[in-house]
Design an enzyme around this catalytic site. Structure first.
Site, PDB file in Angstrom:
ATOM      1  N   ARG A  35     -32.244  46.373 -56.578  1.00 26.31           N
ATOM      2  CA  ARG A  35     -33.688  46.312 -56.292  1.00 26.31           C
ATOM      3  C   ARG A  35     -34.495  45.929 -57.522  1.00 26.31           C
ATOM      4  NH1 ARG A  35     -33.948  51.438 -52.131  1.00 26.31           N
ATOM      5  NH2 ARG A  35     -33.662  50.164 -50.262  1.00 26.31           N
ATOM      6  N   LYS A 197     -25.128  52.495 -31.392  1.00 28.35           N
ATOM      7  CA  LYS A 197     -25.785  52.818 -30.124  1.00 28.35           C
ATOM      8  C   LYS A 197     -26.685  51.717 -29.577  1.00 28.35           C
ATOM      9  CE  LYS A 197     -25.939  57.778 -30.750  1.00 28.35           C
ATOM     10  NZ  LYS A 197     -26.800  58.924 -30.992  1.00 28.35           N
ATOM     11  N   GLY A 353     -29.982  48.203 -42.210  1.00 26.59           N
ATOM     12  CA  GLY A 353     -29.068  49.329 -42.285  1.00 26.59           C
ATOM     13  C   GLY A 353     -27.655  48.996 -42.694  1.00 26.59           C
ATOM     14  N   GLY A 376     -35.200  49.654 -42.623  1.00 23.91           N
ATOM     15  CA  GLY A 376     -36.159  49.938 -41.551  1.00 23.91           C
ATOM     16  C   GLY A 376     -37.158  48.804 -41.363  1.00 23.91           C
TER      17      GLY A 376
END
Ligand code: AMP
Length: 395
Positions: A35, A197, A353, A376
């Site tokens: 970063r 999911k 993610g 996110g």
């Protein structure tokens, strides 16, 4: 869209929101400086113009001013990466920050203490944002990782710079990459969605169906689709309450001429463990007591062909339990195929993610066109949401 190129920073103080939320070890050393590296082009451009940089960031989730979350720990690392001495203010607002900022000369860098030492940061407090704004002449947002948060330093502060605000190099690149897939992608466009999911990816799927030609569904999500169509999934992960939704997605995809590709075979295991017994079985004929933890060899052939036929590729989510070596092959094979397609001229974006973790773990980061720095924020962009940090610069 205003970027750094729209400004000459000569004799200007740039107030830059960076994402220096880096991991530290027990000795407070930075263990992954990606970063900081990512913010370097923005910092260098401003210094080369003859400006100075006031860097602000959060680090972790402190409760008040906790020394373990002090950005002081990363000063040396920033100096090492940027190659310029970095001054440090023990508070991001107040007298010390104000004096340090007003004494800053062209070519110099000031790093402010953790923004989240003040609860006003996350609350998006206007007065706190104004105090930050007073430190600089031009506001630059280069923190994609927090662009989905309407915090003081990411969003609210921008209103105090009606004309003098822009995206940094990193944030501009993120926006461009997402646009390349979602708006102006060369056809055929493919989205690969994996992960655990259906429920966490449903908004993305619904948003991108209008923009893609092919959809590969992999990972744990597969089994909700397979069971919904009458397949035997053994003990594989499944969201029974999402089966209707899965059928609806398949219907919507058909109506929109999107070809959906599911794995045709899987590596089934008799336990969720690296040492489990395994067998390769058809995806819709998994025996009881066995669970699909990776996509199989025939699926690889199928996915290779689809990937190589596409010109724009978005990848979010692994095809199996890649954290366990025994079930990482499907994800690695997909990475190989995307790397090859990229080498042949396709544009590939990896984001959100765990896919970023997978890409780094297997060394694909330099073989795809772009790896997003925001988990996110990337997911929310793919869901079609306008990120407040981006909207604040555009308004
Ligand atoms: P997500 O954060 O939704 O992208 O999900 C990533 C997680 O999905 C990873 O931790 C994988 O281990 C997990 N995953 C992928 N495939 C499977 C599977 N077949 N069964 C269980 N978990 C899976």
């Amino acid at each position: 869209m205003k970027t750094l190129n729209d400004f000459n920073f000569n004799n200007k103080k740039a107030l830059i929101r960076v994402d220096f939320n880096v991991p530290l070890n027990d000795n407070f050393e930075v263990t992954d400086a990606t970063r900081i590296q990512s913010a370097k082009p923005t910092i260098i451009k401003i210094l080369e113009d003859g400006g100075s940089c006031i860097l602000m960031s959060h680090l972790g989730r402190p409760k008040g001013a906790q020394d373990e979350f002090s950005l002081r720990h990363i000063v040396k690392k920033v100096e090492e990466i940027v190659g310029v001495e970095v001054k440090f203010a023990n508070n991001c607002i107040g007298e010390e920050a104000e004096i340090a900022a007003s004494n800053l000369e062209p070519g110099q860098i000031l790093l402010l203490e953790n923004l989240r030492f003040h609860e006003e940061e996350k609350k998006g407090d206007e007065n706190f944002a104004k105090q930050l704004a007073n430190l600089g002449d031009i506001y630059v947002n280069d923190a994609f990782g927090t662009a989905h948060r309407a915090h003081a330093s990411t969003t609210i502060v921008a209103q105090f710079f009606p004309e003098n605000k822009c995206f940094g190099r990193l944030l501009a690149k993120e926006i461009e990459s997402i646009d390349k897939v979602m708006q102006s992608g060369e056809k055929p466009v493919l989205a690969v969605l994996g992960g655990a999911k259906v429920s966490s990816k449903i908004t993305i799927i619904e948003n991108i169906l209008d923009k893609i030609d092919h959809l590969i569904v992999g990972g744990g999500m597969t089994f909700t689709f397979i069971k919904a169509q009458g397949g035997q999934i053994g003990d594989s992960i499944c969201e029974d309450d999402k089966m209707e939704l899965a059928l609806d997605i398949l219907k919507q995809a058909k109506a929109k001429n999107v070809e959906v590709h599911l794995p045709v075979d899987v590596i089934a295991a008799d336990a969720f463990s690296n040492d489990a017994n395994t067998q390769i079985v058809d995806v819709d004929a998994i025996p009881d007591g066995w669970q699909g933890l990776d996509s199989g060899p025939r699926s690889k052939e199928l996915f290779d062909t689809v990937v190589n036929s596409c010109k724009t590729i978005l990848w979010n989510g692994p095809l199996g339990v890649f954290e366990l070596d025994s079930f990482a092959k499907g994800t690695i094979a997909l990475g190989d195929a995307i790397a090859e397609a990229t080498n042949n001229g396709a544009f590939s974006l990896v984001g959100g993610g765990d896919s970023v973790a997978a890409v780094k773990q297997f060394g694909f980061q330099d073989k795809v066109s772009y790896v997003s720095t925001g988990g996110g924020a990337m997911l929310e962009s793919l869901e079609g949401k306008t990120l407040p940090g981006i909207a604040a610069i555009l308004s």
